[in-house]
Design a protein around this motif. Sequence first.
Motif, short mmCIF file in Angstrom:
data_model
loop_
_atom_site.label_atom_id
_atom_site.label_comp_id
_atom_site.label_asym_id
_atom_site.label_seq_id
_atom_site.Cartn_x
_atom_site.Cartn_y
_atom_site.Cartn_z
N ILE A 181 57.10 -3.19 14.96
CA ILE A 181 57.23 -4.45 14.23
C ILE A 181 58.11 -4.18 13.01
CG2 ILE A 181 56.04 -6.22 12.89
CD1 ILE A 181 53.61 -5.80 14.70
N ARG A 182 59.28 -4.82 12.99
CA ARG A 182 60.19 -4.66 11.87
C ARG A 182 59.85 -5.61 10.74
NH1 ARG A 182 66.25 -5.23 13.41
NH2 ARG A 182 66.14 -2.98 13.82
N GLU A 183 59.48 -6.85 11.05
CA GLU A 183 59.20 -7.82 10.00
C GLU A 183 58.11 -8.78 10.46
OE1 GLU A 183 61.50 -11.30 7.39
OE2 GLU A 183 62.64 -9.58 8.15
N TYR A 184 57.26 -9.15 9.53
CA TYR A 184 56.20 -10.14 9.81
C TYR A 184 56.07 -11.05 8.60
CZ TYR A 184 51.61 -12.26 10.34
OH TYR A 184 50.58 -13.17 10.44
N SER A 185 55.92 -12.35 8.83
CA SER A 185 55.63 -13.28 7.75
C SER A 185 54.84 -14.44 8.30
CB SER A 185 56.92 -13.78 7.09
OG SER A 185 57.70 -14.52 8.00
N GLU A 186 54.23 -15.20 7.42
CA GLU A 186 53.38 -16.32 7.84
C GLU A 186 53.36 -17.38 6.75
OE1 GLU A 186 49.09 -14.64 6.29
OE2 GLU A 186 49.89 -13.82 8.15
N SER A 231 53.30 -17.92 12.32
CA SER A 231 53.60 -16.51 12.12
C SER A 231 54.93 -16.18 12.77
CB SER A 231 52.50 -15.63 12.73
OG SER A 231 51.27 -15.83 12.08
N TYR A 232 55.66 -15.28 12.15
CA TYR A 232 56.97 -14.86 12.65
C TYR A 232 56.97 -13.33 12.76
CZ TYR A 232 57.85 -19.47 10.68
OH TYR A 232 57.77 -20.80 10.36
N VAL A 233 57.35 -12.83 13.91
CA VAL A 233 57.38 -11.38 14.15
C VAL A 233 58.74 -10.99 14.70
CG1 VAL A 233 56.46 -9.51 15.58
CG2 VAL A 233 54.90 -11.13 14.50
N GLU A 234 59.32 -9.92 14.16
CA GLU A 234 60.51 -9.33 14.73
C GLU A 234 60.14 -7.98 15.33
OE1 GLU A 234 65.17 -8.26 13.61
OE2 GLU A 234 63.62 -8.16 12.05
N LEU A 235 60.35 -7.82 16.64
CA LEU A 235 60.08 -6.58 17.34
C LEU A 235 61.39 -5.85 17.63
CD1 LEU A 235 57.42 -7.62 20.04
CD2 LEU A 235 57.02 -6.70 17.74
N VAL A 236 61.31 -4.52 17.61
CA VAL A 236 62.45 -3.69 18.01
C VAL A 236 61.97 -2.66 19.02
CG1 VAL A 236 63.71 -3.98 15.86
CG2 VAL A 236 62.09 -2.10 16.07
#
Length: 613
Positions: A514-519, A549-554
């Motif tokens: 998980i590179r970035e998470y926000s809510e 919620s927002y998640v960026e996966l790599v």
Amino acid sequence: MPQRAWPAKVQRSAPIWTSVDLRDGNQALINPMSQEQKLRFFMKLVDVGFQEIEVAFPSASDTDFGFVRNIIEQGLIPDGVWIQVLAPAREELIRRTFESIKGAKRVILHLYNATSPLFRDVVFGNSQEKTIDLAVRHTKIVRDLVDEYSRPENGGTQFRYEYSPETFTQTEMDFAVRICEEVRTAWGKASPENKIIFNLPATVEIGPPNHYADQIEYFCTHISKRDEITVSLHPHNDRGCAVAAVELGLLAGGDRVEGCLLGNGERTGNVDIVTLALNQFCQGIQPGPLDLSDLQSVVDVVTSCNDIPVHPRHPYAGELVFTAFSGSHQDAIKKGFAAQEARKAKGDETWSIPYLPIDPADMGATYEAVIRVNSQSGKGGVAYLVAQALGLDLPRRMQVAFYQVIQQVADRTGKEMTSEDITKAFTQTYHVPTLAEGRNEGRLALRNFKLSDDAAPSDADTGSPSGEQTPRYRRFQGTVLKDGKPHEISGRGNGPLSAICDALESAFGVSVNIREYSEHAVSKPGTFSAAPNGRQQGSETKTRGQAASYVELVDATVEDGAGAKRAEGFWGVGVDVDITTSGLKAVVSAMSNLLQPSAVVAEAAAAVTNGAQ
């Protein structure tokens, strides 16, 4: 004008507005309006708030004569409205004009004759003296007929008198003043309470706006008994400067404006009253009684009755005037709206938005129409439309990612992306279930789950109370559909998101970070439906808001360090009444895109294309 005063003045109030759409505008149409169209136009002018309306040239045709009789006999003229009728300086036509208005409550009788050397010499062969005699003699005829038609037995009409030295701007200024002085004397009824109207037209616009203002100021400062006169402006638009001419002419002493809605008229048109009125509104001046808060209805009536389209870039009224295709403009507008909301929360209602001199809502427009997107547009405009349509405030890096999707969709479809298109593309790209679009499930879909504490084996030997171990581990167990087939998965991590990532790796062999998470809380919670996940949420949704919620996966197998290749990120979105659930949904959404990156744009384009069909 060696000592002109108008440049130092500031407009503080609105003029008297007079519509000449039904006469001056109508005579300029390829196909003049029918009786039904004129009546519809008249009722719209009344609805907008005009208190002076030039309705016809009654002596010119039976159609115009009949229209005037119809609105009088049918009682269609509100008590506060003055109808205006035009007549040339010819006795038989003046008498015919009076026949048309018998029984009306309030009438402005408008007489004209041309006064410039060009018309005196070429058209009529008249001297200055003969031109004055023509105006004076026919003014006396009007005066006598006014006395007659004012009697109760003849209708008891209340009259005002208007005289136009036609081609005023091409007339010698001293002669223009002289002929108006003679007309006022012949009229003999002017007073501060019942002023004579001197209408000073730029019949053909032959000079710059400052020249017109000089002429108006000359007239106002040289005419006698100024308090008994209403100075009226009537510029045409041959040089494209009619609006500016009126604005400067009002500073120079004008009291009244004759023009048309959206500027229809002979050649390049009359002055545009919509533009003039809204220009004043932008400067903090309420434009008198005119109400343009439903501007689209005005546009609809004008275009249908005149059979002339409105240019998409027409000031205020064009369909593109509150749009921004440029990415930098869109970003500035987005930031402007955010700042505007912050000011309003503190009680400051001042409108101050980049690139938008007027609030579209004041004319009945909606903010959804402010920004439209094509392949050249920026992330700010796209993010703004998502926020307006769905109530989602995208992280900045996600704005960039989705903007790139929209650019590619616009290139593939070859179309301008509307707010609806962008909403469809967004919900398809990130697999967001909405009430309008349904489930929008990706390759993976979360059906149900259970989270529990999961202590490490060594924790049992420490004697630490349950839940106090460091780190604290969580166990995820649930059902995930992959390509429609259910899979029972299980994983462990130091939180719910890492636990589901471990479970997905164990089940499908894809290792991610998980590179970035926000809510955040969703500002429009009624937009989203609750996707099935084994939990009963119906009653809870009604009483609580929703979270996004927002998640960026790599891909964890791709190096992502300094000096090395940066792994491509894949974003996902989750919406739920429970913040933990929304985060889990976001991971599943992002994993769906990571598993099939080549399909992301294709599916978004298909959603947009199918929606258009």
